[in-house]
Scaffold this active site. Structure first.
Site, short mmCIF file in Angstrom:
data_model
loop_
_atom_site.label_atom_id
_atom_site.label_comp_id
_atom_site.label_asym_id
_atom_site.label_seq_id
_atom_site.Cartn_x
_atom_site.Cartn_y
_atom_site.Cartn_z
N CYS A 108 9.74 9.40 -3.99
CA CYS A 108 10.29 8.61 -2.88
C CYS A 108 11.81 8.77 -2.77
O CYS A 108 12.39 8.36 -1.77
CB CYS A 108 9.94 7.14 -3.05
N HIS A 141 10.37 4.11 6.41
CA HIS A 141 10.43 4.79 5.11
C HIS A 141 9.64 6.10 5.16
O HIS A 141 8.60 6.25 4.52
CB HIS A 141 9.87 3.84 4.04
#
Ligand SMILES: [Zn+2]
Lengths: 140, 384
Positions: B83, B332
């Site tokens: 991430c 995101h």
């Protein structure tokens, strides 16, 4: 996942085999090749205790692919009697009656299937230890 | 080491970009950054991307995107760190320019997530966790965050309402951000009452899935003057990691990687947390946002939720956090997130952040993590 990767994890999945550092007394689950606490590379095999306490848990409603059939299910962080932590599904439990610090014990269960023709995965799960009234035990 | 400056930023609104491919999405963000920088000749390309192989069945990304930009004769590299792949790409590009190897470097991030179904995406995201001892149990990344949230609520006596207030603040910030996936306000009631994902985490506690790309142009600070009068320097950067398995952590209520990465980045930049005027932090889940506020030094352990309730992190507060809306409401798109954060901080420090501009911002930071704090990368930016 493949049969070989299922097979090589069997000592951990079926028997809770961990690694133990005799120099600094640290336990590692899953086992590893070196001790990150003292640097020793001479780790021994150790069988973990099968009882412990539930440190925290979650009830999974949106599962990753492969677990759709089982949702909702509980996954918890467990502290075993020797202080080792591990992650496992909590089975045979009512999420509404579960709480932090309840006593749990290891059982072998089916974890998931791998398509129509793939192997079925088994492994450890933990279940609450019930008292005489059928409620989860909480010794602390 | 040479001092490095950011001279151009480009972002695409995070969204469901059904008509865009991973290639066109990235190229459009890169063109925006190049035009913002005044179109310098680019010497090298870095791309942050977590999982084009799983999301798009496309590997070998760097030469594909270099070709799309006419940079096929230049060095190009893809950087993967779960991430935090976007920040990891910037970290590598920064060292490339600081070392003197290259001068003008294009660094971007891209993730095209919407071509997959939700359960596939949840699985792909869970591949940042340990496959044999976490994902094997059916645990998702949301599930790890949920276990921490339950422990936090229990230890500090916090209710879900306090986490929902963070979510409301993120949406309010995003309502002023044209690049946000969710540019609208929501009520506390809506933030609190949504479908459970991994209890106690509900849908509104989670960052959404979306498509996005963002890019920066960086160069040696001494050459930046030729291209911009609003130069922003990168004055600190660090990456730290932690035990890969969550259950091996010594402290379940903080991210050691965040503490270590920020401590070292602050030291390199010669600042303290009090000097930070604006921060973009990794709030992939509301609990992660609260922990970031604490672990970056903006509030004491167990008091991050109080900082939210008292308005300390709102745009006019002491340390504005996520004026973009954060991962929660700006969006995101995994491997692009770190670059969106950096682009937002650069705009804030240039005074170019429009309606979401925080007052008098001179020093800003980005904080991008992977897994549940298996990695954290912090960058420190300063307006020249
Ligand atoms: Zn040892």
């Amino acid at each position: 996942m493949s049969p070989s990767n299922l097979w090589r994890e069997i000592p951990q999945r079926y028997r809770l085999e961990a690694a133990f550092c005799p120099k600094c007394l640290t336990t590692y689950f899953p086992p590893r090749e070196l001790c990150t606490e003292c640097g020793s590379r001479e780790l021994e095999k150790k069988k973990l205790p099968t009882r412990g306490k539930l440190v925290t848990y979650t009830v999974i409603h949106t599962p990753p692919k492969g677990f759709e059939l089982y949702a909702p299910y509980i996954v918890g962080l467990i502290k075993l009697e020797d202080g080792t932590h591990l992650t496992a599904q909590i089975t045979d439990a009512d999420p509404d009656k579960l709480d932090l610090d309840v006593d749990v014990e290891a059982v072998i269960r089916k974890v998931k299937e791998n398509g129509r023709d793939g192997p079925i995965y088994y492994g450890y799960k933990f279940r609450p230890i019930l008292n005489a009234n059928g409620a989860p035990e909480r010794k602390c | 080491m040479r001092k490095v400056a950011v001279i151009g930023v480009g972002m695409i609104k995070v969204d469901h970009h059904w008509k865009e491919s991973i290639r066109s999405l990235f190229t459009k963000a890169a063109i925006n950054a190049l035009e913002d920088a005044g179109n310098p000749d680019i010497d090298a390309l870095y791309v942050g991307n977590m999982s084009a192989g799983q999301f798009n069945k496309q590997e070998n990304l760097a030469p594909m995107l270099a070709d799309a930009l006419g940079l096929e004769s230049k060095p190009s590299l893809r950087v993967e760190e779960g991430c935090s792949s976007g920040s990891a790409a910037l970290y590598m590009a920064l060292k490339d320019v600081a070392s003197g190897m290259h001068d003008f470097v294009l660094v971007g991030g891209v993730e095209k997530m919407m071509d997959t179904a939700t359960n596939d995406a949840t699985f792909i995201i869970s591949t940042v966790t340990d496959q044999e001892y976490e994902a094997f149990t059916g645990l998702s990344l949301a599930g790890i965050n949920a276990m921490v949230m339950r422990l936090y609520m229990n230890k500090f006596g916090v209710k879900r309402e306090s986490f929902a207030k963070f979510v409301v603040q993120m949406h309010e910030n995003a309502s002023k951000n044209p690049y946000a996936q969710f540019p609208f306000k929501i009520s506390l009631d809506k933030a609190l009452n949504s479908a459970p994902v991994a209890e106690p985490i509900h849908l509104m506690d989670c960052a959404p899935i979306g498509d996005g790309a963002a890019a920066l142009v960086i160069c040696p600070a001494e050459k930046a003057k030729d291209f911009t009068s609003d130069q922003v320097d990168i004055i600190g950067a660090w990456k730290a990691s932690d035990t890969f398995l969550f259950h091996m952590r010594k402290d379940f209520l903080s991210m050691k990687a965040t503490i270590e990465a920020s401590r070292n980045a602050y030291e390199m930049a010669n600042i303290t947390p009090e000097d930070v005027d604006v921060a973009e932090v990794h709030d992939s889940f509301s609990i992660a946002g609260i922990l970031a506020i604490e672990d970056l030094g903006f509030a004491r352990k167990g008091e991050g939720w109080i900082a939210v309730e008292e308005g300390l992190i709102s745009p006019d507060g002491e340390t504005p956090v996520n004026p973009s809306g954060g991962l929660k409401a700006r969006g995101h798109p995994i491997g692009a997130t770190g670059i969106y954060q950096a682009a937002e901080i650069v705009l804030q420090l240039r005074g170019d952040a429009g309606k979401r501009q925080v007052p008098d911002a001179r020093i800003g930071i980005t904080h991008n993590t992977s897994g549940f704090g298996t990695s954290a990368i912090v960058h420190v930016f300063k307006a020249e």
